[in-house]
Design an enzyme around this catalytic site. Sequence first.
Site, PDB file in Angstrom:
ATOM      1  CG  HIS A 131     -79.226  57.684  52.551  1.00 59.00           C
ATOM      2  ND1 HIS A 131     -78.863  58.961  52.224  1.00 59.00           N
ATOM      3  CD2 HIS A 131     -79.456  57.699  53.889  1.00 59.00           C
ATOM      4  CE1 HIS A 131     -78.855  59.708  53.313  1.00 59.00           C
ATOM      5  NE2 HIS A 131     -79.216  58.967  54.335  1.00 59.00           N
ATOM      6  CG  ASP A 133     -77.484  63.252  51.061  1.00 57.71           C
ATOM      7  OD1 ASP A 133     -77.171  62.050  51.148  1.00 57.71           O
ATOM      8  OD2 ASP A 133     -76.704  64.135  50.673  1.00 57.71           O
TER       9      ASP A 133
END
Length: 459
Positions: free
Chosen positions: A431, A435
């Site tokens: 992450h 995204d």
Amino acid sequence: MATVDLVMPKMGESIMEATILKWHKKPGDAVRMDETVLEIATDKVDSEVPSTAEGTIEEVLFNVNDVVPIGTVIARVRTGGAASAPQAAPAAEAPKAADPAPAQAPNTNGSTQEAAPSGSTGSSSAQAGNGRFYSPLVLNIAAQEGVGMQELEGIPGTGNEGRVTKKDILQYVSDKKAGKVPAAQGSTGSAAPAGAGAPAPQRQDMVIPMNKVEQNDAPAQYPGNVEIIEMDRMRKLIADHMVRSKHTSPHVTSFTEADVTNLVMWRDKAKKEFEKREGTKITFTPLFIEAIVRCIKKFPLINSSLDGTRIIVKKDINIGMATALPSGNLIVPVIKNADGFNLVGLAKQVNGMADAARNNKLKPEDISDGTFTLTNVGTFGSLMGTPIINQPQVAILAVGAIKKRPVVIETPHGDSIAIRHMMYLSLSYDHRIVDGSLGATFLTAVANELENFDLNRAI
């Protein structure tokens, strides 16, 4: 007569050291050119090191289980006549005859202790003003944890001649975070002399955090009826890699499902002819890899790695495929430049790599430089999984078991219920770089590629 140095060979861009597993030759033994002298382990692969000269083994500089940096002299071969009286140098003296790079050897409590040549620190090590030696690994951890040189000098060392080992620095950092270190010792503020700051940070993926596999703090006795099984070398490496990955990357996993009926029907129809014509079987894995490659070209950020604050987008598409071994361990051979193969080429690559893995014939370069990994958790009947990223990659795709289910499908005449071959897919991604929108979009694109497989495709 002449003496030829046998050095630890370089076996991949990311491989910096190897562990000696077995010596096939001892001092005084005759050796031919290219004859195996010793076996070594690099990361997960065992390899043989051949002699670079013909003659007699004069000296062996390292022992079994020693960890040796690449480029280090590990043995000497006397050529051109009878060798002098052979002798085996003890492991403790080996670095004196080797390159200045420090060697690492496991100490008795399972942690790694760094050793270095006496009086020499090498280009990648450091010596404090008081003459104390610090290995590159210790300096790297200190830099990442904000431990200055003055603070480092105050840490008691349990290594040879009072050196600070990896275990010492990690224990100190743990105690410091828990508030167990006195303020005077743990502070790196104005009391530190000028120029005594921490060394420049190294690559983030070079830091190996402490994990419980390396510790030996378990109780000597266990309640109940138990069996104690010692981890083998590969399992220890896998455990370390998994802990390091979770420590490094904030994992997020997205899920989707795909109707792979066309894919299944095409394979069922083509597999006999394919094997007869090409001499190899067509499994689902090359079909999955083909779809992944197409989607990576659409979303290149999935095929990247992270170096500090820099995103390194890889132009080569090297697909790793997680492969289960008969021992129960796991290894990930890599298909280099997978976008350069057609389906037949991918099938041969997949089958060749899988056979080599199961027969312990993989070379170090066969498991290096992967940019994206596929794991088939459905092989063992699992519907879906949440795979752990294979560092330093940023994503890994898991495919589950293909199951027949009644599903609603849209037709020109309206919705209907039909029996379809359905499969879950899951993508774990880093992450820090990927995204949710990119991760989910890429995953959906792969599912669409599989769903829209051409049933009339020629072999």
